[in-house]
Motif scaffolding. Structure first.
Motif, PDB file in Angstrom:
ATOM      1  N   LEU A  91       0.858  -1.183   0.000  1.00  0.00           N
ATOM      2  CA  LEU A  91       0.000   0.000   0.000  1.00  0.00           C
ATOM      3  C   LEU A  91       0.893   1.232   0.000  1.00  0.00           C
ATOM      4  O   LEU A  91       1.768   1.373   0.863  1.00  0.00           O
ATOM      5  N   VAL A 106      -4.266   5.754   1.401  1.00  0.00           N
ATOM      6  CA  VAL A 106      -3.728   4.929   0.320  1.00  0.00           C
ATOM      7  C   VAL A 106      -3.980   5.597  -1.031  1.00  0.00           C
ATOM      8  O   VAL A 106      -5.129   5.842  -1.416  1.00  0.00           O
ATOM      9  N   CYS A 148      -1.996   0.806  -4.833  1.00  0.00           N
ATOM     10  CA  CYS A 148      -1.506  -0.463  -4.303  1.00  0.00           C
ATOM     11  C   CYS A 148      -0.757  -1.213  -5.406  1.00  0.00           C
ATOM     12  O   CYS A 148      -1.121  -1.125  -6.577  1.00  0.00           O
ATOM     13  N   GLY A 175      -6.125   3.724  -5.308  1.00  0.00           N
ATOM     14  CA  GLY A 175      -6.649   3.872  -3.963  1.00  0.00           C
ATOM     15  C   GLY A 175      -8.164   3.852  -3.943  1.00  0.00           C
ATOM     16  O   GLY A 175      -8.773   3.365  -2.988  1.00  0.00           O
TER      17      GLY A 175
END
Length: 301
Positions: A141, A159, A162, A179
């Motif tokens: 993340l 976030v 990823c 995100g």
């Protein structure tokens, strides 16, 4: 369902299974089996139980798997950037709130705190430590950490994106997930039950897995050298299998004919798949209950 012996010399021993789960196993790239799924797992008409005729996805999306991993794991490696520009990684614990937001639990005395005060940019790498969940995937993340005024409180991780490294879902290795996709995804309903399902079928009902894979691959049960359930989610299961005379083990994806609702539903669908495979193996046609047989005879007369 009548039980029969596994192929000669291929007895599925729990001890051997435990050893195999503790060490990486080489296998060929994952193969998706889809053509016979509906007929093997339930209504047999190739459509959803709701009758709309659209096939369910064969496996969870990377975003869904990421949410599942973050929900079942509470430790990871936090990487920050030091003042000299070098990355530093330290182990941290984290949790998720009801909305799935990641909250890190930090020690104010550790080096990463000084780094984060210089730059909030960071990454959190997450992977289960124990099998079977460890085989599923790993994720990093990437985002920014919001340091709370009271360092005894958890620090929210915002976030931005990823990096998804599929373990069983090998086709998605290194895939970038936004995100927004991560935030919108739901963790799998079987995330807590999957380890027990895997252990139960491999240790107590291994023949079911052999038989299901045999039917799906279209090979006789006697030619199945190995079959091991690796993971179960609401859309299907991953199985490591080997057929006599082939190059070696491979991981196949066996989708369910419909999404399952919970652990009990998953047990029912897998059991039904094994039962139908057993009946087809023997060309078994169950006799009609007497009420239907009498009605048929009356109609013919």
């Amino acid at each position: 369902m009548q039980r029969t012996a596994l192929p000669a010399g291929r007895t599925h021993q729990p001890q051997a299974l435990a050893r195999s789960l503790r060490r990486p196993q080489p296998f060929r790239p994952i193969r998706h089996i889809s053509s016979a799924v509906a007929s093997q797992n339930g209504n047999g008409n190739g459509v959803h139980a709701n009758g709309k005729g659209s096939a369910a996805p064969r496996c969870p999306s990377p975003a869904q798997t990421i949410r599942t991993l973050v929900d079942i794991v509470n430790e990871g490696t936090l990487s920050t950037v030091a003042a000299n520009g070098l990355p530093v990684g330290i182990p941290v614990s984290f949790s998720t709130d009801k909305q799935g937001h990641v909250q890190l639990h930090l020690d104010a005395a550790t080096v990463d705190m000084a780094n984060l005060r210089g730059s909030a940019a960071c990454s959190l790498t997450v992977q289960p430590t124990a099998h079977p969940a460890r085989a599923v995937a790993a994720v990093t993340l990437i985002g920014k950490l919001e340091l709370p005024a009271d360092m005894s409180a958890p620090a929210p991780l915002h976030v931005d994106k990823c990096l998804y490294f599929g373990g069983l879902d090998q086709g998605s290795r290194g895939q970038e997930v936004s995100g927004e996709e991560f935030a919108a995804a739901e963790p799998d309903v079987l995330r807590k039950a999957a380890p027990e399902l895997v252990n139960s079928w491999n240790s107590e009902r291994a023949e079911d897995i052999y038989r299901i894979v045999s039917e799906f691959l279209g090979v006789p049960l006697t030619e199945m050298s190995y079959a091991e359930l690796l993971w179960v989610d609401h859309l299907g299961m991953y199985v490591r299998s080997e057929v006599a005379g082939t190059e070696g083990p491979e991981v196949i994806r066996v989708p369910f004919y419909r999404p399952v609702l919970d652990e009990r539903d998953a047990r029912s669908v897998i059991t039904m798949a094994a039962q139908i495979a057993w009946e087809r193996e023997r060309s078994y046609n169950p006799p009609l209950p007497s009420i239907f047989a009498d009605a048929a005879a009356a109609a013919n007369n």
